[in-house]
Enzyme design. Structure first.
Site: not given
Length: 326
Positions: A12, A57-58, A100, A103, A146, A150, A176, A187
């Site tokens: 989103f 996938d990071v 990652n 870096g 979660y 963060k 948001t 949400r």
């Protein structure tokens, strides 16, 4: 032409950021593993010469050829339904994914902005919440996967800034809403909109006295853009201080949609914040930013968006296979 990597690009918020940075003349590299994102959110960008997409996938090693000017790290499940189904994936993208990308930013000498949220404040004991408040978070509660992801993201970002001199930014995003939200992601805005459009009763958890402050997507994107382009490295709240109770908000949705549904009540989830309102003094002072779109205007736009969905999309339930993602 500046080159910008946006992770979570098919989500989103990430998809709207792709739109904004392309409009600003950037070459945008979108990256997403599509666990919660959807390619339809960025399908309109694929024909453009200054956009490319990487299905990746990071949380695993991130490599890109060539120079890079900016990184915006928005890859993360963002709804309770998602992060409660994939808790380990949520923790990994906030920790390993952030590591990652920091870096990569260090390697490319790029400026990086990471997307934190108001959940770092947990169930707050001060109101409204300013950036100086350290929060009230349960690290072992169901929402901790979660919230703590963060909080770790912020910690390691500041460590890279202080230890390596990396050019970093941290945005704390408050609730948001806007187009491209998934109707059934849990949400508040899409949940109420979907129930109203399907003729279902609106579900309020607890007695509805808990509060939220909703920011329209255009305002959120503007605040993020200004923060990235600023020289400010401390966290900044980007949200709308126009606070409302969930019960009042449900009544607002019923009035907007012209439906005659009832409001039904269910048990409040564990650790659900009872108050959420940003103090945006820092954003006003540092960025010259404050929200412009009134909630009534923004909700009308979102209602028109959801009304445009097909009957099949309105009735669609979430059936995502998260079994192999941890």
């Amino acid at each position: 032409m500046k080159k910008t990597l946006i992770t979570g690009a098919a989500g989103f918020l990430g998809s709207h950021l792709c739109d904004r940075f392309i409009a600003e003349g950037h070459y945008v590299i979108g990256m997403d593993n599509l666990i919660t994102g959807d390619l339809k959110n960025i399908a309109h960008l694929f024909p453009l010469e200054n956009f490319e997409f990487h299905h990746h996938d990071v949380s695993t090693f991130v490599h890109l050829e060539g120079e890079l000017d900016y990184i915006l790290h928005f890859a993360s499940p963002a709804s309770p339904i998602d992060y409660l189904k994939i808790p380990i994936e949520t923790l990994k993208v906030g920790s390993l994914g952030t590591l990652n990308l920091l870096g990569l930013a260090k390697q490319k000498n790029a400026r990086i902005l990471v997307a934190s949220t108001s959940e770092v404040y947990g169930d707050p004991l001060v109101h409204p919440q300013s950036e100086e408040y350290f929060g009230n978070v349960s690290p072992i509660g169901p929402r901790g996967v979660y919230d703590e992801a963060k909080r770790f993201m912020e910690s390691i970002t500041m460590a890279y800034h202080r230890h390596h001199g990396l050019d970093t930014r941290i945005v704390r995003i408050f609730n948001t809403y806007g187009s491209r939200m998934r109707l059934n992601d849990g949400r508040v805005v899409p949940a109420f909109m979907g129930q109203a459009l399907r003729g279902e009763d609106l579900t309020v958890f607890g007695d509805g006295s808990q509060t939220r402050s909703f920011t329209y997507i255009d305002d959120q994107v503007e605040g993020i853009y200004r923060l990235l382009m600023s020289d400010y490295v401390e966290p900044v709240n980007i949200g709308n201080p126009d606070e409302t109770t969930i019960l009042e908000f449900a009544q607002e949705i019923i009035k907007l949609t012209g439906s005659d549904q009832k409001i039904i009540y269910k048990e409040l989830p564990k650790d659900d914040p009872l108050q959420r309102q940003p103090d945006i003094s820092r954003a006003k002072e540092v960025l010259g930013w404050e929200p412009k779109v009134h909630r009534s205007e923004g909700l009308k736009k979102v209602y028109d968006y959801f009304k445009s969905l097909s009957p099949e999309e309105l009735q669609k339930k979430e059936h995502r296979d998260f079994s192999n993602n941890s």
